[in-house]
Each structure stands twice: as structure tokens, then as C-alpha cells.
Design an enzyme around this catalytic site. Structure first.
Site, short mmCIF file in Angstrom:
data_model
loop_
_atom_site.label_atom_id
_atom_site.label_comp_id
_atom_site.label_asym_id
_atom_site.label_seq_id
_atom_site.Cartn_x
_atom_site.Cartn_y
_atom_site.Cartn_z
N LYS A 116 -0.59 -3.94 0.58
CA LYS A 116 0.54 -3.93 -0.35
C LYS A 116 1.76 -4.49 0.37
O LYS A 116 2.18 -3.98 1.42
CB LYS A 116 0.83 -2.49 -0.76
CG LYS A 116 0.74 -2.25 -2.24
CD LYS A 116 1.12 -0.83 -2.51
CE LYS A 116 1.15 -0.56 -3.98
NZ LYS A 116 1.62 0.79 -4.23
C1 E4P Z 1 1.71 1.97 -7.28
O1 E4P Z 1 1.27 0.97 -6.81
C2 E4P Z 1 3.13 2.38 -7.10
O2 E4P Z 1 3.39 2.59 -5.76
C3 E4P Z 1 3.43 3.62 -7.90
O3 E4P Z 1 2.83 3.50 -9.16
C4 E4P Z 1 4.90 3.88 -8.01
O4 E4P Z 1 5.12 4.90 -8.95
P1 E4P Z 1 6.51 5.69 -9.09
O5 E4P Z 1 7.51 4.76 -9.72
O6 E4P Z 1 6.19 6.84 -9.98
O7 E4P Z 1 6.91 6.09 -7.71
#
Ligand code: E4P
Length: 215
Positions: free
Chosen positions: A83
């Protein structure tokens, strides 16, 4: 639409994998910080459970640092996806890593143009954050619609992971729009299962079956 689980909690993942619906997982530094233990061990365990793409995020801000971190993370397991945040340095890192065959998931995507740039740089996935847009009175799901249209217009292979999901309506809309993947927190996955009429129906069938047993 593939369902990924958006957590680093091993117990939750173990349980949800047993339902037969989980095809991948996503983590981020916040999710990892909520769990005990070495982050690499956590990622390895998630990969073993999920046996599909598992996103692990870099924390370096410069391309060189991101690439170094990514190469280390990629050694953990064949299922690890890196990521990378949607920045100029992130794009540079994605270009190098994707050419090495390391799959990248561009995270913190908030506009269709960011998604287009990430796809051009070679990202295997983009993660637009719908909930965080809703949080600031912007229509998050519109972003998904736009990215899907653009990727379809030009035949990109990059898959859209609908991220920052807050409730079942996000999941429903993602599926109706034809999003490739939804990464869903365990709590929302559980909400998808339940319906009061299902519970009432089971209760009624069991009650009637009692009469049959008395015959
Ligand atoms: C997934 O890849 C993200 O890191 C996650 O969905 C972020 O979610 P949030 O906005 O609830 O922290």
C-alpha cells in the site's frame, strides 16, 4: 465484487474466513497499531488465513524509502500487496515496484484524477476512501462511479477497492456500480448478514416444527 476484510485483527479474520466469503484483506498503520505483536508476524498470519491479496502499508515519505520498505514487506509472503500513499513520491515508487512485479495498492485516493495517475504509474489496485469523503459532506460513492467509468473508457486493468466503508449502503452501491472489490470492516460484514425477517422466519419454522414433533 470481491470482499476483502478491512482489519488486522487475527481473531476476526479467522472467524470471517470460516464463512467462506473473504478473498483478501487490507491493513493500514492505524489498524496494525490496534493489535499486539510484530507487524510482520501479523501480516504473515493474515496471508496464511486469507490466501489472497493482503495489503501492508509503507510509512516512508520518499520514493527510495518506500521502495526499500516495500521490498522487505514483499518478502513476508507471496500474497502481500504494498500500500503506497497517493503522492508524487508514491507514484515514483509504484512505477519501480510494479516493474519489479511487486503489486501496489495506491491508498488515500480522493479524486478520479489521482486514480488515473496511479493506474498509469502501474498500480494493481487503487483505494478510494468513500467514508472519509462522506465525513466532509462530499459524495464518496460518486468518486467510485467516476473512477470505474475512466478505467473502463481506457481499458485499465487496475482494480478499484472501495475503502473507508462505513455501512451496508456503501457495499450495496459499490456492488451496483460494478466495483471490483469492497474492503469492509468486520462490523459492517456482520451487518450484511442480518435481517429481522430471517430471524422471525427461523423462529416461526422452529415453533411449527415443535407441533410436528408431538405427532
Ligand atoms: C483501507 O484500505 C483503508 O485503510 C480503510 O478502509 C480506511 O478506513 P477509515 O476511513 O475508516 O479509516
Amino acid at each position: 465484487m470481491k470482499i476483502f476484510v478491512d482489519t488486522a485483527n487475527i481473531k476476526e479474520i479467522e472467524e470471517l474466513v470460516s464463512w467462506g466469503i473473504i478473498e483478501g484483506a487490507t491493513t493500514n498503520p492505524t489498524l496494525i497499531s490496534r493489535e499486539e505483536g510484530d507487524p510482520k508476524d501479523i501480516i504473515k498470519k493474515i496471508c496464511e488465513l486469507v490466501k489472497g491479496p493482503v495489503s501492508a502499508e509503507v510509512v516512508s515519505q520518499d520514493a527510495e524509502g518506500m521502495i526499500k520498505e516495500a521490498r522487505e514487506l514483499a518478502k513476508i509472503d507471496e500474497h502481500v500487496v504494498i500500500k503506497i500513499p497517493m503522492t508524487v513520491e508514491g507514484l515514483k515508487a509504484i512505477k519501480v515496484l510494479s516493474q519489479e512485479g511487486i503489486k501496489c495498492n495506491t491508498t488515500l485516493v480522493f479524486t478520479p484524477m489521482q486514480a488515473l495517475l496511479a493506474a498509469k504509474a502501474g498500480a494493481r489496485y487503487v483505494s478510494p476512501f468513500v467514508g472519509r469523503l462522506d465525513d466532509i459532506s462530499s459524495y464518496g460513492m460518486r468518486l467510485i462511479e467516476d473512477i470505474l467509468t475512466i478505467f473502463d473508457n481506457y481499458g485499465f486493468n487496475t482494480e478499484v477497492i472501495v475503502a473507508s466503508i462505513r455501512h451496508p449502503m456503501h457495499v450495496l452501491e459499490a456492488a451496483l456500480m460494478g466495483a471490483h472489490i469492497a474492503t469492509i470492516p468486520p462490523k459492517v460484514i456482520r451487518q450484511l448478514v442480518n435481517h429481522p425477517l430471517t430471524d422471525i422466519g427461523i423462529e416461526r419454522f422452529l415453533k411449527d416444527w415443535e407441533k410436528v414433533k408431538k405427532r
